[in-house]
Scaffold this motif. Sequence first.
Motif, short mmCIF file in Angstrom:
data_model
loop_
_atom_site.label_atom_id
_atom_site.label_comp_id
_atom_site.label_asym_id
_atom_site.label_seq_id
_atom_site.Cartn_x
_atom_site.Cartn_y
_atom_site.Cartn_z
N GLU A 1 27.83 67.12 54.62
CA GLU A 1 26.76 68.07 55.33
C GLU A 1 26.37 67.64 56.51
N GLY A 2 26.11 68.77 57.30
CA GLY A 2 25.78 68.72 58.78
C GLY A 2 26.80 68.51 59.68
N VAL A 3 27.99 68.38 59.26
CA VAL A 3 29.01 68.30 60.36
C VAL A 3 29.61 69.71 60.58
N THR A 4 29.53 69.94 62.06
CA THR A 4 30.00 71.25 62.57
C THR A 4 31.25 71.20 63.61
N LYS A 5 31.38 69.83 64.03
CA LYS A 5 32.62 69.73 64.77
C LYS A 5 33.78 69.82 64.23
N TRP A 6 33.94 69.48 63.05
CA TRP A 6 35.24 69.20 62.36
C TRP A 6 35.29 70.50 61.35
N GLN A 7 36.58 71.03 60.76
CA GLN A 7 36.72 71.77 59.70
C GLN A 7 37.69 71.25 58.78
N VAL A 8 38.03 71.75 57.61
CA VAL A 8 38.99 71.14 56.80
C VAL A 8 40.46 71.56 57.32
N GLY A 9 41.41 70.63 57.48
CA GLY A 9 42.63 71.20 58.10
C GLY A 9 42.71 70.81 59.35
N ASP A 10 41.73 70.25 60.19
CA ASP A 10 41.80 70.01 61.49
C ASP A 10 42.78 68.59 61.39
N LYS A 11 43.44 68.57 62.72
CA LYS A 11 44.37 67.43 63.13
C LYS A 11 43.64 66.52 64.13
N VAL A 12 43.44 65.31 63.83
CA VAL A 12 42.56 64.35 64.35
C VAL A 12 43.38 63.11 64.55
N MET A 13 42.64 62.37 65.40
CA MET A 13 43.15 60.90 65.79
C MET A 13 42.24 60.09 65.82
N SER A 14 42.36 58.92 65.55
CA SER A 14 41.23 57.70 65.52
C SER A 14 40.98 57.39 66.93
N THR A 15 40.01 56.31 66.98
CA THR A 15 39.60 55.96 68.39
C THR A 15 39.47 54.53 68.42
N GLY B 1 39.82 41.00 53.86
CA GLY B 1 39.92 42.03 53.16
C GLY B 1 39.80 43.34 54.17
N ARG B 2 39.71 42.87 55.61
CA ARG B 2 39.68 44.08 56.63
C ARG B 2 41.08 44.74 56.71
N ILE B 3 40.75 46.00 56.59
CA ILE B 3 42.02 46.96 56.99
C ILE B 3 42.42 47.00 58.32
N PRO B 4 43.64 46.91 58.83
CA PRO B 4 44.03 46.52 60.35
C PRO B 4 44.38 47.94 60.72
N CYS B 5 44.75 47.93 61.91
CA CYS B 5 45.19 48.81 62.82
C CYS B 5 44.25 49.88 63.18
N SER B 6 44.43 49.97 64.51
CA SER B 6 43.41 50.92 65.58
C SER B 6 43.87 52.24 65.71
N ASP B 7 45.15 52.65 65.59
CA ASP B 7 45.79 53.91 65.87
C ASP B 7 46.28 54.58 64.86
N ALA B 8 45.67 56.00 64.54
CA ALA B 8 46.25 56.82 63.40
C ALA B 8 46.06 58.32 63.74
N ALA B 9 46.66 59.09 63.04
CA ALA B 9 46.49 60.55 63.02
C ALA B 9 46.46 61.16 61.56
N GLY B 10 45.84 62.27 61.44
CA GLY B 10 45.83 62.77 60.08
C GLY B 10 45.23 64.15 60.20
N GLU B 11 44.80 64.56 59.07
CA GLU B 11 44.26 65.62 58.75
C GLU B 11 42.55 65.58 58.09
N VAL B 12 41.71 66.50 58.43
CA VAL B 12 40.44 66.34 57.77
C VAL B 12 40.64 67.20 56.39
N MET B 13 40.08 66.02 55.41
CA MET B 13 40.20 66.82 53.90
C MET B 13 38.89 67.43 53.74
N GLU B 14 37.95 66.67 54.18
CA GLU B 14 36.51 67.31 53.63
C GLU B 14 35.57 67.03 54.53
N VAL B 15 34.42 67.80 54.66
CA VAL B 15 33.61 67.90 55.59
C VAL B 15 32.13 67.51 55.09
#
Length: 339
Positions: free
Chosen positions: A77-91, A61-75
């Motif tokens: 409580e307590g998160v200040t680093k990102w906002q909705v709409g920010d474009k981000v990458m995985s690590t 049932g593992r979801i594969p793949c380490s590399d992705a890019a997308g956008e923040v849909m929802e933040v």
Amino acid sequence: METRKLNSVKIRLPAQISSLQIAEVEEPSTVPGTVKVRWRAVSLNFHDYAVASGMLPTEDGRIPCSDAAGEVMEVGEGVTKWQVGDKVMSTFFPGWQEGAPEPVGTAELSGDSCDGYATQCSVLPANVLTRMPDGYSYQEAATLPCAALTAWRALFEIGNIQPGDKVLIQGTGGVSIFGLQLAKAAGAIVYATSSSKEKMQRLQDLGADYTLNYRENPDWGMAVFELAQGGVDHVLDVGGGLTLSQSIDAGKMGANLVLIGILGGLECQLNLAQLLLKQQRLFPIAVGNHAMQDRMVDFLQQHRIQPVVDRTFPLTGIVDAFEHLLSGQHVGKVVLNVD
């Protein structure tokens, strides 16, 4: 409130790429300290194939793949680093923020020992993401977290590359192409090997100063050494057992030999006397940390380096995408569009 159904790729044991499943899952919800990301593109690495095909063990049932890019849909409580709409990458290593690798920080590998990103949506701790380079498409940004960061760490974090340095790359896979692009942006001279005249021309078009057909030159390591008039300063070795002895031949005295891949096998015979006499540094690495990824993004933006995307497939075409990756026909990265 009714949750949406989303597509997600699942590994089913016994693992093999032909049995990868496109499963319908419920959209996850945020909790404090997390963000919800809508992934738009995923790129494939050999490591992803190794997990999906059963070469490396993982859970059912593992979801594969380490590399992705997308956008923040929802933040959450307590998160200040990102906002909705920010474009981000995985690590690649979600827990390795900075500094030298340690067991705690590298215990989890995305798409391996924890879920990866071949899915439409993920909820993640806010600190496991980094920003995308400005002006990049999602497809371009998705190529960066493993291949580009590996090449960056080899040349800049370890090699301290300088203008005029001589660099050897091997083949036309993702790490090698990024190594070529990054080295040229740093003012280096690049030597590249391939077995195809067409690919050699493509390497030249991308900036390679010298190309060598390794099939026509069985002792291509010594050929590079002579072509570079005393060897190269840096080698990005992606072949492992098949290429490492040749990489030693190609390097000058004191060269940085960075062992990146195992495409040619896990075992090899080395002439230790030659390695000792040349006093080269043999440095095996596994990708890099979040701080390195941020530094790489700054450099890519500054030099306007455009990733090479070979071909794109839909998320539901992941089996075909892996088969294309294995065919060796690609130049650069193979990418999945996540609709």
